[in-house]
Design an enzyme around this catalytic site. Sequence first.
Site, PDB file in Angstrom:
ATOM      1  N   THR A 115       4.100   1.785   2.248  1.00 12.06           N
ATOM      2  CA  THR A 115       5.430   1.941   1.665  1.00 12.06           C
ATOM      3  C   THR A 115       6.177   3.100   2.311  1.00 12.06           C
ATOM      4  O   THR A 115       7.330   2.958   2.755  1.00 12.06           O
ATOM      5  CB  THR A 115       5.318   2.168   0.142  1.00 12.06           C
ATOM      6  N   ALA A 116       5.514   4.245   2.377  1.00  9.59           N
ATOM      7  CA  ALA A 116       6.178   5.431   2.938  1.00  9.59           C
ATOM      8  C   ALA A 116       6.584   5.201   4.393  1.00  9.59           C
ATOM      9  O   ALA A 116       7.687   5.571   4.805  1.00  9.59           O
ATOM     10  CB  ALA A 116       5.254   6.638   2.830  1.00  9.59           C
TER      11      ALA A 116
ATOM     12  N   GLY B  32       0.825  -1.199   0.000  1.00  8.67           N
ATOM     13  CA  GLY B  32       0.000   0.000   0.000  1.00  8.67           C
ATOM     14  C   GLY B  32       0.861   1.251   0.000  1.00  8.67           C
ATOM     15  O   GLY B  32       2.043   1.214   0.339  1.00  8.67           O
ATOM     16  N   CYS B  33       0.243   2.348  -0.352  1.00  3.65           N
ATOM     17  CA  CYS B  33       1.007   3.594  -0.484  1.00  3.65           C
ATOM     18  C   CYS B  33       1.485   4.109   0.864  1.00  3.65           C
ATOM     19  O   CYS B  33       2.678   4.371   1.047  1.00  3.65           O
ATOM     20  CB  CYS B  33       0.177   4.642  -1.226  1.00  3.65           C
ATOM     21  N   PHE B  34       0.578   4.255   1.829  1.00  2.00           N
ATOM     22  CA  PHE B  34       1.013   4.669   3.171  1.00  2.00           C
ATOM     23  C   PHE B  34       1.990   3.644   3.743  1.00  2.00           C
ATOM     24  O   PHE B  34       2.977   3.991   4.389  1.00  2.00           O
ATOM     25  CB  PHE B  34      -0.192   4.795   4.115  1.00  2.00           C
TER      26      PHE B  34
END
Lengths: 320, 320, 320, 320
Positions: free
Chosen positions: B133-134, B129-131
């Site tokens: 990953t960050a 997921g994007c969050f």
Amino acid sequence: MIKAGIIGGAGYTAGELIRILLNHPDAEIDFVYSTSQPGKAVSTIHQDLAGETDLKFTDAINKEADVVFLCLGHGNSKKFLSENQFSDNTKIVDLSTDFRMSGDHEFVYGLPEFNKKEIQSAKNIANPGCFATAISLAILPLAKTGKLKDDWHVNAVTGATGAGTSLSETTHFTWRDNNFSSYKSFGHQHLNEIGQSLKKLQPSYEGEVNFIPNRGNFSRGIHATAYTKYEGSLEEASEIYSEVYKDAVFTHLVDGELHLKQVVNTNKCLLKLEKFDNKILVTSIIDNLLKGASGQAVQNMNIMFGFEESAGLKLKANYF
Amino acid sequence: MIKAGIIGGAGYTAGELIRILLNHPDAEIDFVYSTSQPGKAVSTIHQDLAGETDLKFTDAINKEADVVFLCLGHGNSKKFLSENQFSDNTKIVDLSTDFRMSGDHEFVYGLPEFNKKEIQSAKNIANPGCFATAISLAILPLAKTGKLKDDWHVNAVTGATGAGTSLSETTHFTWRDNNFSSYKSFGHQHLNEIGQSLKKLQPSYEGEVNFIPNRGNFSRGIHATAYTKYEGSLEEASEIYSEVYKDAVFTHLVDGELHLKQVVNTNKCLLKLEKFDNKILVTSIIDNLLKGASGQAVQNMNIMFGFEESAGLKLKANYF
Amino acid sequence: MIKAGIIGGAGYTAGELIRILLNHPDAEIDFVYSTSQPGKAVSTIHQDLAGETDLKFTDAINKEADVVFLCLGHGNSKKFLSENQFSDNTKIVDLSTDFRMSGDHEFVYGLPEFNKKEIQSAKNIANPGCFATAISLAILPLAKTGKLKDDWHVNAVTGATGAGTSLSETTHFTWRDNNFSSYKSFGHQHLNEIGQSLKKLQPSYEGEVNFIPNRGNFSRGIHATAYTKYEGSLEEASEIYSEVYKDAVFTHLVDGELHLKQVVNTNKCLLKLEKFDNKILVTSIIDNLLKGASGQAVQNMNIMFGFEESAGLKLKANYF
Amino acid sequence: MIKAGIIGGAGYTAGELIRILLNHPDAEIDFVYSTSQPGKAVSTIHQDLAGETDLKFTDAINKEADVVFLCLGHGNSKKFLSENQFSDNTKIVDLSTDFRMSGDHEFVYGLPEFNKKEIQSAKNIANPGCFATAISLAILPLAKTGKLKDDWHVNAVTGATGAGTSLSETTHFTWRDNNFSSYKSFGHQHLNEIGQSLKKLQPSYEGEVNFIPNRGNFSRGIHATAYTKYEGSLEEASEIYSEVYKDAVFTHLVDGELHLKQVVNTNKCLLKLEKFDNKILVTSIIDNLLKGASGQAVQNMNIMFGFEESAGLKLKANYF
């Protein structure tokens, strides 16, 4: 204190009317009619009102209201009035296009800078369109003095609130953010009311108003530029505009630079004149929801009821 | 040239995959599957592709494709794979949450900075997921060295593309423009995969990841800050992160100021470390659609097929 | 691999050149000259390059570079070339206005859609202005076929990068955010080069180009509308434009809606034709820093050196 | 009508004061002091005031003004007062940090929700900082009831007006547009006044306020989230906050979703409470220039002079 009703209370223009009327010294909100939200607190839809009002939407109408604002989709005002009757003393201010063109009805076109006397004695008001307001205030003074000869070339950009509350591709944030586009070129519906005003002021005028509307990536405001051939001097033009707007409460000529945020969240229209060779350029800025809709509606109400014209409309600009 | 298929071709992540793969040196787009748009030119939906491709959406699937990207809503990937079969040689990269948690399936969690070896030999990839990953790239290095003891406090903001293409109130331009809000505090679904990665790297860790996600008024990108108690020095921490990311192609530690637009429209993750008393603060920025979705998906494809890891991903930042 | 030098390396156009050339298959950056930043890492100024290059600014020039891009303020290119000499084989691409008007110099006007042959054999290139590119590509095809008779009415809006890196009131965020304004009406400096191109293609044309430039609240891109009287049909006009641009790599006619973000972060120009009564309307969109500056500069380099015209310029659109 | 003077009239907070005071029922602007702009019309700097006022900047001070607002850079208020004397009856409202910490001076910390009685009888007011206002209103109620035990974790984002009028890289439009970044983590200067208020209300509290400020890409407003460990129930917390703010004119607890634009261009603070396991999360939103500066300054003036607390501050939200 007059009693005001709002029909179609969930949209942008109704929200702005509520914001203005909550602090109006001479009017109070009697009811906010919404068939989709009856019983719900107004602040659940217009969420900035949290803590300011306990007002609720209702599906009941007070036929004895002093003034009723119609904030309905175009075409729906006629339908609504054919299905609902108000008292003979109730004044109607319609924000749709339904009654803007002269015809078999009792509505006065509510552009105070040009129709103040008729508005004072009007029973009903057809409130001008947003683009129509910005453009008319830019170009009508020359028509009033019979000076128009050639076509107008108008380019204007509007914020996303101009498209209403319904969700659409061109108001999706990922589309609109940092984007720009034009639409309805040479065919925007507001050209009708602009043309009607031009003809009324200068019946001999045969020119065209070439108008390209644009979608800007901001929420509020209209910035319009309009130019035409003009043989007079800048000084002469300035005198004409100053004379026409000398008693205008919200419409002013300025000398310095114009930029849209000078008027956002106010009921003002600021105009700037420039002359280039044989052309005159008029730049005009308004807030599309205020001078272009709800603010002008309240201004018309103030005039009809004999209140101070700026009552409730001394609004602090957002500016930033 | 391997042949790639894209399932669910009308959304943001599919669009980004198409943009990347059109210029990929080792892969070509075999089909873009869309049940809603079959026969339509891809550039009618992903309109920036005008003039670049004649590709059309199709409702036919090539079961022999070398790689298939699933760009479906969460829950729909499982369903799609149960109803459609691909060849034994076809590798699947799933961009949904469906296979991110370990379980009775063959998907490897596709975070290359930590799972490269498993990705190299993987048949299928669950793309993070994007969050996730960050945040994972910000906090996992300390877990890898067993240094975590206390809770993490994470605050992150995402662009409107994070909410997908469907129209909603919080992605309406008039709402989102110049606005800010938080949502799903302490309960975002990406906490599961972050927790799984933490446990895998430091099984003894019992701390919590306190995470408040926010909606920013921009379209692309995630900016995350994460801090926890940490007894070591900044130098020690820098060495740990540098060591963990020494072979990372897209994840870099920087010394100067970090701001989101450094990574927008790239596949990079930039990290910054700071120490304040007994706390370490890690700031992490990615493009949510690239390193947070389609870029990382192609990175995983590159690793699985033995291509240069950055093939097709040397993207020019938008920056402004 | 040819060696490229960049003069004036700290500005927006230099940054874009560096971003493009770092991934160019046939050219490499030999030096980035900056008198203000010598010795400093390029990524301290162009901060999105963190992790991608170790390049440093230098105050030494390699006179044997194959190509040199001048990214200097208007007026400074002439001065720079009078004080610095390059080898006879060095080709110069100047991004300023200094050599755009024909005169006593060896610079070819670098608009590939109209001057490709001259560019192929050029020693030096005067790279067109950003507004000039957007507007010329919109209006020149009709001049090429000798069809122009009347004035053009052009309205265009540019992003804040158009104003350069120096800080000013109108590029201050609190001013520009959600704002709109026009400037330099009827007097923008790019009218000179547009007029020169018109005269070259249709010497008999005596019409005016009435141009109002506007400042939009976005960072990248130009959106232009241009209309004039035109007696032919839309089909005829479409054929003319299609013929003129049939070999153009980056300039395309589209049928659907046009909106600025279709071209942002690409080297493309997209054009749309519409006919209204006796008027033809051409809408044109470009990225001001790419097709309007650094992208076109690299396109010109590619043509001069016989590289694939799109080498290094197959850029992924930002789109959102 | 009391007479108000404004010192340092060209900045954002002075502009907001002028906008408010022009429509204040009980106060009028006596002078706007500016050493840089004497003689110039106020509307040349605060350009939204075109058509509303003929006020000019002056370099002469009326020592008999009833109230004087100091809108000077931090450190300059002390200096100004040491060089200029006002009458014994003149009340001073200082918007800088100079007198916020208790010490050898007569200034009362002007947070009406907690210090109303002291403000009523105050001669001089130290107006709270913008972040300090948003955060204090979020966290002080628990301190007032002695309920705080653990650290606070605070993340807040501010608009670009928070950085003042001077041009800087991080307020350049091309930098800030669609960007996000944090700064001064754990070290923002407003932590001092927040800590002072906490200690005053709950002297036993030894926790830390961990605060990460962020720069958002909007012009106005602060959105803050603050959480800490809290053993009580959500109901209990709601009762505490409701009790503390039961007489607050501008600070309200809301049940629904919170998003920044609910308060932009108003003097309100809206708060939302949520409970997650053993943590309480308080979200707080204000307009940094109004409740965070000039609006609160006028609120303090109203309280000191016995006016209606909301006089001049019934502002229409911009909302869009």
